[in-house]
Write an enzyme that holds these catalytic residues in place. Structure first.
Site, mmCIF file in Angstrom:
data_model
loop_
_atom_site.group_PDB
_atom_site.id
_atom_site.type_symbol
_atom_site.label_atom_id
_atom_site.label_comp_id
_atom_site.label_asym_id
_atom_site.label_seq_id
_atom_site.Cartn_x
_atom_site.Cartn_y
_atom_site.Cartn_z
ATOM 1 N N SER A 1 -8.397 -0.801 -5.010
ATOM 2 C CA SER A 1 -8.711 -0.496 -3.617
ATOM 3 C C SER A 1 -10.207 -0.272 -3.442
ATOM 4 C CB SER A 1 -7.892 0.715 -3.156
ATOM 5 O OG SER A 1 -7.726 0.682 -1.752
ATOM 6 N N LYS B 1 0.858 -1.182 0.000
ATOM 7 C CA LYS B 1 0.000 0.000 0.000
ATOM 8 C C LYS B 1 0.895 1.233 0.000
ATOM 9 C CE LYS B 1 -4.278 1.094 -0.306
ATOM 10 N NZ LYS B 1 -5.077 0.594 -1.418
#
Length: 588
Positions: A388, A195
């Site tokens: 996401s 991430k």
């Protein structure tokens, strides 16, 4: 008395300026209304016409309403363009339109993502089954432009032009050094080693995890790029790779010698060729119809009472209403709910083109998808990116369609709390003091560093949200949580890999997804309806006019540096926990 006249004249000036502004808005509304009436009219296509396909304009998910398209309104150019939905319909319709004899592609630097370009390219290849010709011409071809042009029967380049064919490059921008110089610390909390959306603010180069996934992502895009061109131009992929790797296309003649283009021609020569193809004599002009006009003749597809609804979810995900350029959880969830409660709608396609955004807003939309799936089939079609939060809102669908070069996955969350203490106190001389009734009353304060206790609380909250994200994906994909976690951690995948690991079901186009939804609902005759309604341009002008003007002038002033400004602004405005794509790479 002096002050009296000062205030009197100030009031008169304010009243005068207000009346001028109201008058201008009134004129804009009247002219816009007249223009919109004209826009609704069908376009007459003359016999022996050439369909002029301008692919340098923005290709959005849906064609925006443009009643102000010809008016000198600052910022109005942002609404120009053509929708992918209308573009695909128009190319398909031109295939059987006897008045259209060929397609002429003009493209130098397309404003579209790679998955969108592949959809257009495949539609052009299908058009050629009609045995009508496609001609492409440009003075300059960027790599994206050439990718689109390679679907044509003949590719022409200006004799003094240029063709870019050098391979892909992804460049990320890092702000850590700048932030240190001005005394700002970005306090980052995240779940997932991949991430990496936060890395530009805490590192000065890619982490090993991010370099690994960006390398895979860029190579995946490039392989699709080369494979598709190789098939159309009848050149081996290895040969194309060698041409790019050694930068062999340095002159227009090189492009011909390596068979990337068919010939070098000037515009007048192209027009003469188009005359011949379209059945016009030498003394006659080429008859043409622009794609932006041709799309106006698109009609509602299908027949019968039964319907398939398409829900367009485009842009970053935020709470509230949103608009056609960003996903508002209220607007999109309301559209899905409307489709679910309509008995005439037998299936739903959710079209996602989003890098993610607010985790909470994503969950609100996900809930409506889950409820709808219990009552009727739901198919997800992913565009250029569904990462996401973008993946979150589509993961509950019965089936997920992607393009080989769709960016997807990135199952992870993060939060950023800036610490401005050094900037405020040491640079500007500002200090803060106050009282609070609880130990954590100012838990998200930005004028001091986070405490260990605050970091612990926020990290636990992120872990909880990530666990919920993984659970939702596991349920939707019918996989174990452990497996989803193993391919999650914020990792980004391209479409082909997403299918292999089970995050998507099959490679397919937007139209393939619609057909699959109809098939699952056992429909033969059906209409396609679209939600939510396109935002009314008058309302958009009133609500967003100031922001559009600011954006317009900022772009004019900053030029290529606008991307830096945009990225900093985006992070500073990202409140709450984010489920966002871990990087924003610019492919060059």
């Amino acid at each position: 008395m002096k002050d009296f006249f000062k205030y009197l004249f100030a009031s008169m000036l304010g009243f005068f300026l207000s009346m001028v502004i109201i008058f201008i808005i009134f004129i804009v509304i009247i002219v816009g209304a007249i223009s919109s009436i004209d826009d609704d009219k069908n376009i007459t296509v003359a016999s022996n016409s050439v369909l002029f396909l301008n692919l340098d304009q923005p290709v959005t998910e849906r064609t925006p309403k443009k009643p102000f398209g010809n008016l000198p309104i600052v910022g109005s150019s942002e609404s120009e363009g053509v929708g992918l939905n209308d573009l695909l319909k128009s190319i398909q319709r031109a295939k059987t339109d006897d008045n259209i004899k060929c397609i002429y592609i003009n493209v130098s630097s397309p404003d579209a993502g790679f998955a969108t370009m592949r959809e257009i390219r495949n539609a052009l290849i299908d058009f050629k089954k009609s045995h009508k010709k496609i001609i492409a011409y440009s003075e300059v071809y960027t790599q994206g432009a050439y990718y689109l042009a390679s679907a044509a029967d003949k590719i022409y380049l200006n004799p003094e032009g240029a063709l870019e064919f050098k391979g892909f490059q992804s460049e990320l921008m890092f702000f850590k050094g700048t932030l240190e110089k001005i005394g700002v610390e970005m306090q980052v909390i995240r779940v997932g080693n991949y991430k990496s959306a936060v890395e530009p603010f805490i590192l000065d180069k890619m982490s090993d995890y991010n370099r690994k996934q960006v390398t895979a992502y860029v190579n995946g895009l490039y392989n699709t790029f080369l494979t598709d061109i190789a098939k159309s131009r009848d050149i081996k992929s290895d040969s194309l790779y060698s041409i790019a790797d050694n930068y062999k296309i340095r002159t227009p003649e090189d492009a011909v010698n390596f068979k990337l283009v068919d010939a070098l021609k000037y515009k007048d020569q192209i027009l003469e060729e188009l005359k011949g193809i379209s059945g016009r004599t030498r003394g006659e002009n080429v008859r043409s119809v622009a794609i932006n006009d041709y799309v106006k003749n698109n009609s509602e597809t299908g027949s019968g009472k039964d319907k398939v609804a398409i829900i367009y979810a485009n842009g970053e995900i935020k709470g509230g209403e949103g608009n056609d350029r960003e996903i508002g959880s209220e607007r999109i969830s309301r559209a899905i709910r409307k489709a679910r409660l309509d008995d005439d709608i037998k299936a739903v396609v959710i079209r996602v083109n989003s890098p993610g955004g607010s985790a909470l807003a994503s969950d609100v939309i996900w809930r409506e998808v889950v409820l709808t799936r219990k009552e009727k089939p739901v198919i997800a079609s992913f565009g250029d990116v569904a990462a996401s939060g973008g993946y979150y809102i589509g993961c509950a669908a019965d089936s997920i369609f992607v393009q080989p070069n769709t960016i997807t996955g990135s199952i992870g969350v993060f939060g950023i709390i800036p610490n401005f203490q050094n900037l405020m106190t040491n640079k500007l001389g500002l200090t803060f003091d106050g009282v609070k009734t609880g130990k954590y009353a100012d838990i998200e304060a930005t004028n001091r560093p986070m405490t260990a206790g605050e970091r612990f609380i926020i990290q636990n909250e992120l872990n909880r949200i990530y666990s919920g994200f993984v659970s939702r994906v596991a349920d939707g994909r019918k996989k174990s949580k452990a497996y989803i976690d193993s391919i999650g951690g914020g990792h980004v995948w391209i479409g082909t890999d997403a299918v292999q690991i089970g995050l998507a079901d099959r490679i397919g186009s937007f139209n393939d997804a619609v057909k699959a939804a109809a098939k699952k609902a056992k429909l033969k005759d059906y209409k396609v309806v679209e939600y939510p309604e396109v935002v009314d341009p008058l309302k958009s002008l009133m609500n967003e006019g100031t922001d559009r003007i600011k954006t317009y002038y900022t772009k004019q002033e900053l030029g290529d540096n606008y991307l830096i400004y945009q990225q900093i602004k985006k992070v500073m405005a990202s409140s709450g926990i984010q489920a966002r794509m871990p990087f924003e790479a610019v492919i060059k």
